[in-house]
Design an enzyme around this catalytic site. Sequence first.
Site, PDB file in Angstrom:
ATOM      1  N   SER A 144       0.843  -1.192   0.000  1.00 45.21           N
ATOM      2  CA  SER A 144       0.000   0.000   0.000  1.00 45.21           C
ATOM      3  C   SER A 144       0.877   1.240   0.000  1.00 45.21           C
ATOM      4  O   SER A 144       2.023   1.216   0.466  1.00 45.21           O
ATOM      5  CB  SER A 144      -0.890   0.020   1.251  1.00 45.21           C
ATOM      6  OG  SER A 144      -1.521   1.282   1.412  1.00 45.21           O
ATOM      7  N   TYR A 154      -0.971   0.386  10.298  1.00 42.91           N
ATOM      8  CA  TYR A 154      -1.256  -0.275   9.018  1.00 42.91           C
ATOM      9  C   TYR A 154      -0.070  -0.162   8.074  1.00 42.91           C
ATOM     10  O   TYR A 154       0.392  -1.154   7.507  1.00 42.91           O
ATOM     11  CB  TYR A 154      -2.504   0.333   8.387  1.00 42.91           C
ATOM     12  CG  TYR A 154      -2.779  -0.169   6.990  1.00 42.91           C
ATOM     13  CD1 TYR A 154      -3.083  -1.503   6.761  1.00 42.91           C
ATOM     14  CD2 TYR A 154      -2.719   0.701   5.891  1.00 42.91           C
ATOM     15  CE1 TYR A 154      -3.323  -1.966   5.473  1.00 42.91           C
ATOM     16  CE2 TYR A 154      -2.966   0.241   4.610  1.00 42.91           C
ATOM     17  CZ  TYR A 154      -3.264  -1.093   4.395  1.00 42.91           C
ATOM     18  OH  TYR A 154      -3.484  -1.561   3.126  1.00 42.91           O
ATOM     19  N   LYS A 158       2.569  -3.048   6.047  1.00 44.64           N
ATOM     20  CA  LYS A 158       2.850  -3.135   4.613  1.00 44.64           C
ATOM     21  C   LYS A 158       4.334  -2.953   4.330  1.00 44.64           C
ATOM     22  O   LYS A 158       4.886  -3.593   3.427  1.00 44.64           O
ATOM     23  CB  LYS A 158       2.014  -2.091   3.859  1.00 44.64           C
ATOM     24  CG  LYS A 158       0.514  -2.373   3.881  1.00 44.64           C
ATOM     25  CD  LYS A 158       0.188  -3.754   3.331  1.00 44.64           C
ATOM     26  CE  LYS A 158      -1.296  -3.981   3.153  1.00 44.64           C
ATOM     27  NZ  LYS A 158      -1.606  -5.327   2.617  1.00 44.64           N
TER      28      LYS A 158
END
Length: 250
Positions: A144, A154, A158
């Site tokens: 991402s 998050y 990634k």
Amino acid sequence: MGRRIVVSGGGTGIGLATAETFAAEGDRVVILGRRAEVLRAAADKLNATYGADLVTWTSADLSDPEQTRRAAEFITSDGGGGDVDVVVTNAGGNVAPSNDGTLEGIADQYQRNFDANVLTAVLLTEALLPHLTRPGGRIVHLSSVASLRGPGSYGGTKAALHTYTFELAKRLGPEGVTANAVAPGYVEDTEFFGERGTPEFIAQQIGQTLTGQPGTPVEIAAAIRYLASPEAAYVTGQVLHINGGAQYGR
């Protein structure tokens, strides 16, 4: 007979578009996810369009080792039919976008996002590695734009997928297997943002691009298809950023 493809998170969004891209070429595709009803509907739709039984499915929480082991056994036995040519790890998402400010809440947020994005990719990949075609196998992880700019819980997961991709590329390169990642920016027609995807939020995301438009699942699937192709044998250990220029790659 086409190649055998495994796509996690294959019931909706980018995963479904990826499964369709391969099925349209006559490849046999196994889609995975947690929601059996979503996977069944996706497989039925693709089979009705491209040919009966091209797409099979099995449900599993891929952050759980035992469920992942069972899914791999399904893929490589009667349900799937043997060796695997391509593994696309698309399952995940920002499953814990906020916390309550306590240390316990922060720890829970980071752990949940790690489980959803790192473990789901690592466990599925490692479970299928013994069955991956050599030479010619392809691994593609979904990263991402958040890996470059956050949010931390998050985006950090990634970014961890990038280092895992590099590890795999080095480990498997001598065997003729490639490992790469695709890092999309804002992509429409997915379930990623849920209730956070208000018109104002979407306009803000699109406004960050240089092209003034959102990405589409089909565009991301096309990039995955290239990295998974025989023609991409010289591409490994790379992260392909696709975000309309919202963030420059590095």
